[in-house]
Structures are given as structure tokens and as C-alpha cells.
Write a protein that holds these residues in place. Structure first.
Motif, PDB file in Angstrom:
ATOM      1  N   ALA A  52       0.830  -1.199   0.000  1.00  0.00           N
ATOM      2  CA  ALA A  52       0.000   0.000   0.000  1.00  0.00           C
ATOM      3  C   ALA A  52       0.870   1.258   0.000  1.00  0.00           C
ATOM      4  N   LEU A  53       0.417   2.247  -0.754  1.00  0.00           N
ATOM      5  CA  LEU A  53       0.992   3.585  -0.678  1.00  0.00           C
ATOM      6  C   LEU A  53       0.284   4.252   0.488  1.00  0.00           C
ATOM      7  N   VAL A  66      -2.082  13.104  -4.809  1.00  0.00           N
ATOM      8  CA  VAL A  66      -1.611  11.788  -5.250  1.00  0.00           C
ATOM      9  C   VAL A  66      -2.039  11.639  -6.701  1.00  0.00           C
ATOM     10  N   ASP A  70       2.786   8.796  -8.687  1.00  0.00           N
ATOM     11  CA  ASP A  70       3.069   8.393  -7.307  1.00  0.00           C
ATOM     12  C   ASP A  70       2.829   6.903  -7.102  1.00  0.00           C
ATOM     13  N   VAL A  71       1.867   6.367  -7.821  1.00  0.00           N
ATOM     14  CA  VAL A  71       1.502   4.954  -7.674  1.00  0.00           C
ATOM     15  C   VAL A  71       2.377   4.048  -8.543  1.00  0.00           C
ATOM     16  N   PHE A  80       1.897  -0.335  -6.174  1.00  0.00           N
ATOM     17  CA  PHE A  80       1.034  -0.534  -5.011  1.00  0.00           C
ATOM     18  C   PHE A  80      -0.318  -1.054  -5.473  1.00  0.00           C
ATOM     19  N   ASP A  82      -2.948  -0.762  -3.112  1.00  0.00           N
ATOM     20  CA  ASP A  82      -3.860   0.019  -2.286  1.00  0.00           C
ATOM     21  C   ASP A  82      -3.263   1.398  -2.008  1.00  0.00           C
ATOM     22  N   ILE A  83      -4.147   2.381  -1.819  1.00  0.00           N
ATOM     23  CA  ILE A  83      -3.727   3.710  -1.379  1.00  0.00           C
ATOM     24  C   ILE A  83      -4.458   3.985  -0.070  1.00  0.00           C
ATOM     25  N   ILE A 100      -6.824  13.359  -5.491  1.00  0.00           N
ATOM     26  CA  ILE A 100      -6.334  12.064  -5.955  1.00  0.00           C
ATOM     27  C   ILE A 100      -6.767  11.922  -7.408  1.00  0.00           C
ATOM     28  N   LEU A 110      -8.913   2.290  -2.174  1.00  0.00           N
ATOM     29  CA  LEU A 110      -8.508   3.627  -1.760  1.00  0.00           C
ATOM     30  C   LEU A 110      -9.207   3.855  -0.435  1.00  0.00           C
TER      31      LEU A 110
END
Length: 186
Positions: A52-53, A66, A70-71, A80, A82-83, A100, A110
């Protein structure tokens, strides 16, 4: 046949077989080492541990932003699954409290958990998903306030959103006529 020639022929035969056996012994040792080396070094398949992030530390006044880079780390492949925005107090000096913006991804979830997010001149939480498959959106034990917009604004463009859960949370939109607590645009 004389005894000396007979002994000489036996000696040569014995010497030749000894040389052959030494050579074959060396060859067997080399083969054994090669087999042991191959057995000791096993090629493993490529594996990626998706995690996860987690956004849990925010600079005051900046809000949270985000995006896809970033992911994915910029390569287009998610690092990732999950965020999670966790235990934050976010007050953006301008714009949305949290933004986001994700494109061309598949994610499990998320989650906004135990966060207090305020947007000064925008939505508290603005989520834009374009060509995204998201398993679930969870807002848990959070307070989200839009200063000049919805508390939470969700924009879906060619995207699939599985479940939306809002538990023990307060969503407040301000800013006049037509401003809501939760806005969803499909």
C-alpha cells in the motif's frame, strides 16, 4: 614372446588405463562441480510484492496530492495495490484538501482512515478516476470539509468503482447553492 616384451606391454597397458582413469576422474570431478553449481544457483521467477501507498505525513498548508506517477513510479506499472490516507490533519491553504487523480490503473482499494481534511477554496477530497478499476473506496472515521465545494467529489471517466463505504464519518460541503456533501460525476 619374451618375458620382457610381455612385461613391457602390460606396463604400457596399465599406464594407459591409469592415464585414462585419471583423465576420466578429472572429467567426472568437473562434471560433478558443474552439477553442484547448477543445483546451488537456482533461477527464481520475478516476483513483485504489491503493498500500500500510505500517506501519513503531510506538510501544513499544502494538502495531499496523489497522482498516477506516485503509484507507478513513472513507469506505468503499479507499485502498489492500495492507497491509504491515514491519521492526517490536512488543511490546504488553497484548493482541495486532498486531490487524488489516477489514470489507467487497476487498484484494490482507496482508503481514507481517521483523517481530518479541509479544502479552503475547493473540495475537501477530490477524486478523479480515468480508465481506472478500483475495487473499493472506503472513508472511515474521518471528517472531510469542502471550503468552496463538496465535502467529497468523485469524478469517474471510463472507470469501474466496486464498493463505496462511508462509516462513522462527517462530510460537509460549503460555498453556496448547489454545493453538496458528496458529489459523484459519471
Amino acid at each position: 614372446m619374451f618375458l620382457t616384451s610381455w612385461l613391457s606391454s602390460i606396463r604400457h597397458a596399465f599406464h594407459r588405463s591409469k592415464r585414462v582413469s585419471r583423465r576420466s576422474l578429472r572429467q567426472r570431478q568437473v562434471r560433478r562441480r558443474a552439477i553442484e553449481t547448477r543445483a546451488g544457483v537456482e533461477r527464481l521467477e520475478d516476483r513483485t510484492l504489491l503493498t500500500a501507498l500510505v500517506v501519513d505525513d503531510v506538510t501544513a498548508g499544502l494538502g495531499i496530492q496523489v497522482d498516477t506517477d506516485d503509484v507507478t513510479g513513472g513507469d506505468g506499472v503499479p507499485d502498489f495495490q492500495d492507497i491509504v490516507v491515514d491519521s492526517n490533519v490536512v488543511t490546504a491553504d488553497a484548493g482541495d484538501g486532498a486531490s487524488i487523480d489516477l489514470r489507467d490503473l487497476t487498484l484494490d482499494s482507496l482508503t481514507i482512515d481517521s483523517a481530518n481534511i479541509s479544502g479552503t477554496s475547493g473540495a475537501g477530497l477530490n477524486i478523479v478516476l480515468q480508465n481506472v478499476a478500483l475495487g473499493s473506496l472506503v472513508i472511515e472515521a474521518s471528517t472531510i470539509t469542502g471550503g468552496a465545494g463538496a465535502g467529497v467529489n468523485i469524478v469517474l471517466v471510463n472507470s469501474v468503482l466496486g464498493e463505496v463505504e462511508i462509516n462513522d464519518s462527517t462530510l460537509t460541503g460549503t460555498g453556496g447553492t448547489g454545493k453538496t456533501r458528496l458529489g459523484i460525476e459519471i
